[in-house]
Design a protein around this motif. Sequence first.
Motif, short mmCIF file in Angstrom:
data_model
loop_
_atom_site.label_atom_id
_atom_site.label_comp_id
_atom_site.label_asym_id
_atom_site.label_seq_id
_atom_site.Cartn_x
_atom_site.Cartn_y
_atom_site.Cartn_z
N GLN B 44 0.75 -1.34 0.07
CA GLN B 44 -0.09 0.06 -0.15
C GLN B 44 0.72 1.20 -0.13
N SER B 45 2.20 1.08 0.36
CA SER B 45 3.02 2.28 0.45
C SER B 45 3.84 2.53 -0.80
N SER B 46 4.02 1.56 -1.79
CA SER B 46 4.98 1.71 -2.75
C SER B 46 4.29 1.22 -4.12
N ASP B 47 3.88 2.20 -5.05
CA ASP B 47 3.40 1.73 -6.28
C ASP B 47 4.48 1.06 -7.08
N ALA B 48 5.70 1.12 -6.94
CA ALA B 48 6.65 0.55 -7.72
C ALA B 48 6.58 -1.14 -7.12
N PHE B 49 6.68 -1.20 -5.70
CA PHE B 49 6.54 -2.57 -5.14
C PHE B 49 5.33 -3.24 -5.64
N ALA B 50 4.33 -2.71 -5.43
CA ALA B 50 2.84 -3.22 -5.94
C ALA B 50 2.94 -3.77 -7.60
N ARG B 51 3.54 -3.03 -8.37
CA ARG B 51 3.64 -3.23 -9.87
C ARG B 51 4.27 -4.34 -10.03
N ARG B 52 5.47 -4.62 -9.15
CA ARG B 52 6.67 -5.27 -9.65
C ARG B 52 5.96 -6.80 -8.98
N ILE B 53 4.95 -6.97 -8.32
CA ILE B 53 4.34 -8.15 -7.59
C ILE B 53 3.38 -8.46 -8.35
N GLY B 54 2.58 -7.60 -9.40
CA GLY B 54 1.53 -7.85 -10.04
C GLY B 54 0.21 -7.30 -9.91
N TYR B 55 0.27 -6.21 -8.79
CA TYR B 55 -0.85 -5.15 -8.87
C TYR B 55 -0.82 -4.11 -9.82
N ALA B 57 -1.16 -0.94 -9.46
CA ALA B 57 -0.78 -0.01 -8.70
C ALA B 57 -1.16 -0.15 -7.31
N SER B 58 -0.51 0.60 -6.32
CA SER B 58 -0.66 0.58 -4.91
C SER B 58 -2.34 0.44 -4.59
N ARG B 91 -15.78 -9.81 4.23
CA ARG B 91 -14.98 -10.39 3.18
C ARG B 91 -14.79 -9.24 2.34
N PHE B 92 -13.43 -9.00 1.92
CA PHE B 92 -12.84 -7.79 0.95
C PHE B 92 -13.07 -8.63 -0.56
N LEU B 93 -13.97 -8.00 -1.42
CA LEU B 93 -14.21 -8.70 -2.77
C LEU B 93 -13.31 -8.23 -4.03
N ARG B 94 -12.92 -7.08 -3.84
CA ARG B 94 -12.12 -6.73 -4.92
C ARG B 94 -11.24 -5.20 -4.66
N ALA B 95 -10.08 -5.37 -4.98
CA ALA B 95 -9.19 -4.20 -4.56
C ALA B 95 -9.69 -2.89 -5.03
N VAL B 96 -9.65 -1.86 -4.27
CA VAL B 96 -9.92 -0.41 -4.55
C VAL B 96 -8.63 0.38 -4.86
N TYR B 97 -8.79 1.36 -5.68
CA TYR B 97 -7.62 1.93 -6.31
C TYR B 97 -8.20 3.53 -6.08
N PRO B 98 -7.08 4.34 -6.08
CA PRO B 98 -7.65 5.99 -6.15
C PRO B 98 -8.33 6.27 -7.35
N GLY B 99 -9.58 7.09 -7.08
CA GLY B 99 -10.42 7.43 -8.24
C GLY B 99 -11.57 6.53 -8.08
N ASP B 100 -11.72 5.39 -7.63
CA ASP B 100 -12.79 4.69 -7.33
C ASP B 100 -13.75 5.34 -6.41
N THR B 101 -15.12 5.32 -6.80
CA THR B 101 -15.97 5.72 -6.03
C THR B 101 -16.80 4.82 -5.23
N LEU B 102 -17.05 4.74 -4.03
CA LEU B 102 -17.82 3.63 -3.38
C LEU B 102 -19.10 4.13 -2.79
N VAL B 103 -19.95 3.18 -2.73
CA VAL B 103 -21.20 3.47 -2.25
C VAL B 103 -21.60 2.31 -1.33
#
Lengths: 347, 347, 347
Positions: B44-55, B57-58, B91-103
């Motif tokens: 959650q802290s590093s975009d670069a790390f998140a990308r390297r493992i398969g996300y 983005a963070s 249960r967490f069902l889907r990764a959320v990213y900045p820009g997503d709108t939640l309701v």
Amino acid sequence: MAGAGRFFEDFVVGDVIRHATPRTVTVGDLALNQALYGNRFVVQSSDAFARRIGYPASPVDDLVTFHVVFGKTVPDVSLNAFANLGYADGRFLRAVYPGDTLVSTSEVIGVRPTSKGDAGVVWVRTRGVRSDGAPVLEYVRWVLVRVQGGRPVPDAVVPELPSAVDPSQLGAACPRIQPSAWDDAEAGGARRFDDYAVGEKIDHVDGMTVEEAEHQLATRLWQNTARVHFDGYAQKSSKIGRRLVYGGHVISLARGLTFNGLENAFHIAGINAGRHVAPIFAGDTLYAWSEIVDKQALPGRDDVGALRVRITGLKDFSAADFPRLGEDGKDHPAVVLDLDLWLLVPR
Amino acid sequence: MAGAGRFFEDFVVGDVIRHATPRTVTVGDLALNQALYGNRFVVQSSDAFARRIGYPASPVDDLVTFHVVFGKTVPDVSLNAFANLGYADGRFLRAVYPGDTLVSTSEVIGVRPTSKGDAGVVWVRTRGVRSDGAPVLEYVRWVLVRVQGGRPVPDAVVPELPSAVDPSQLGAACPRIQPSAWDDAEAGGARRFDDYAVGEKIDHVDGMTVEEAEHQLATRLWQNTARVHFDGYAQKSSKIGRRLVYGGHVISLARGLTFNGLENAFHIAGINAGRHVAPIFAGDTLYAWSEIVDKQALPGRDDVGALRVRITGLKDFSAADFPRLGEDGKDHPAVVLDLDLWLLVPR
Amino acid sequence: MAGAGRFFEDFVVGDVIRHATPRTVTVGDLALNQALYGNRFVVQSSDAFARRIGYPASPVDDLVTFHVVFGKTVPDVSLNAFANLGYADGRFLRAVYPGDTLVSTSEVIGVRPTSKGDAGVVWVRTRGVRSDGAPVLEYVRWVLVRVQGGRPVPDAVVPELPSAVDPSQLGAACPRIQPSAWDDAEAGGARRFDDYAVGEKIDHVDGMTVEEAEHQLATRLWQNTARVHFDGYAQKSSKIGRRLVYGGHVISLARGLTFNGLENAFHIAGINAGRHVAPIFAGDTLYAWSEIVDKQALPGRDDVGALRVRITGLKDFSAADFPRLGEDGKDHPAVVLDLDLWLLVPR
């Protein structure tokens, strides 16, 4: 000594002051604004909602625009002010979005020495402009500024100000929206323009206790530099004995409280008048109630209407009985804010 | 009076409540979350790390998703609650990213009047959904809600809830990652799934003192409107005499503390159970310890495994001796939080 | 027990420590930095201004880069430190922009046991690097670290450090700018490089009172994990009896105060020396004054020059008389910070 600020004698009617430090507004500012004031107006909260009704994206909270534009004026206008006396003729002229850079200028439009001679009232018309020159906000405020002494004091020039912004001037910062796409459940309230009546009073119920850290964070965020808000050591030896909370902080807290009962009043279109009746300090709890004092259609617009709302902020005193005047006919002793706004509501 | 909230009699099993104020999550929210809780989980802290493992983005911190989804439910579910009794089947069902709108929506799934008759337990299943309809989080919570009186009280309907989320349901919010690309030095810990043993206890060592300004900022950021968190003036005349800290603030603080010892437990996949055992107040210092109570492979996944971790939060009391029960066999008097999570760890 | 940190015996000259938790810097961090320190340096505030003079966008405040790089080192270097003794040879090597991910390493370059034997001085050279390997910051700091005992203590190796960064090393993080596009009104000051004289002293006038919530938010934002900043309960039984404010918080507050009088000193290019002379606590008010101790052209650069500025931070004591030494010839009792920087100013 750096940054001493202007004294009463330094203000010349007609002068235009360009204020320092243009500022690019970001989603970071909006998150802090959310954390500081707890807003729930949906247009500013949800990009998806904003797009659905016709905005290109969530616009910046109108008061963020106000604070950013206002903050810049402090080093030039009110660093040596005893008091911030009032606001009038405030008009939001264009929606602001994250990434926009704002800059301010102020035109001196009036001066009036007090009879005591140690201070004078200064009126400025402040204009907030995007970096490409597009105007976003204009308002008049007047402050009581210290006389430095040893210099001639200017003759009085008192500006004429409208008692309220004309409804024809209210729609500029609000694109045409689709009221049919406005989802009341998501917005949190079902009342539209036609559902409010002039004379109606609303107790906003909630209370918000202010902390030193909060108002300091806010005031620095808006680059407001007035010493009274931050310098606890110097304030100890002042008449008041402690740090003062930036008046704009109280305005934003009150705006946040008004959600309960004014859920769909999503846009501040005009500031008719505003008075910081009394100071607020850390530890005080703010309550608010509103009175609908007028309602008007906007010329040529069938999507939104304008409610003129007088918001009364109170400290450590319930708003349930709608207090405004005390037994002496003057401001009720608990009143801290008297704010007269035009708010847009979908039809 | 606006925004009075629902009473016990207003909850009907089967009703689905659509909550107000969808919210677009931004990097501004994430920065505040960082400042409030001091997280160090690297994905959650590093975009670069998140990308390297398969996300892509963070992803957003799972508890930010939880708080945003939860906050919306407060005006409809718990404004008149005496207490937040528990959580289950989260249960967490889907990764959320900045820009997503939640309701959020909540379905009433159970009600049970108390014997005293002045309150009742209400169970709701809350669903957090992205603005395009994709589900991101689901959990059950139950609260003790005031009876308003003068109306019939519903018969008891008590839902069956799983004691723990089934491991087959845990991977949904975690894309397949590359454990070989996981850099332990950057992550801050070398322990993987196979290195933890059921029964192991971990003292997280650090302590975090809570300030009024902090929990207020957090609670407003998540648009949680429960008055007890903000209204110091009204709270003075309550039984407790002061502002209460939002329970979710304690959960996030505890999660932040668990980094020491659970460095690679990067994703909260499930909330099996949770109880706010006692309130926490400004000035209290939170400590935490964890027990690994189960560990499970995820069906069809060789990249991550799930640790079931019971986190005990304590106030003003060291976690070094792993206190949970007092001499009377009930909760130890220092315990404030008892939280049972599934955490994903790379293999 | 997790995360016990290194003791003096664990530091071996020549070892390179890779620190955990790379971090992507965002506009959210910048907004918080603004709210915490009230900066007004225009290049970091306005994207439009930054672009006009030659940056691709507003760069990240240099001290944000410093704090992010520094924070990562704490769990490995200073978790068991009694004191942060000093900084030297600090050079900003590349402008950082939102979206950049930063990671840190520290090389042990010196160790010296104290005569008492319960502690030793450790020198580390910390390097902050972007995720693509580009260096952004390098500095040396030395700390007094506890001896754990029961193990051999290393012999002294004391590194040679420059008393100031050479001017040829100062321009790396500042692209060539257009001084003619520098708008003094927007920047808030008209003084350029040639307008400052060596020996000049500047009272920065303003004061800033520190709150517990503020320094905790800051310190967690930078992922600095030193317990003394957060754990009020444990600190109660320490010699000092309360939470300590992170030294970097004081540096950023002082930098913010210097705007009055150093309005155009937009970039910290080098850190020649720095000492936290005394601790600061919540409730203290920070003041600052500066002395121009040197000024130098940058080789091959006619757009900017470097002012060497010694900043003195004071608590609860006016900077008007420029106090630095007490009657005993040692540090004045009100001094908390002694910081020697190279600042770039347009010509």
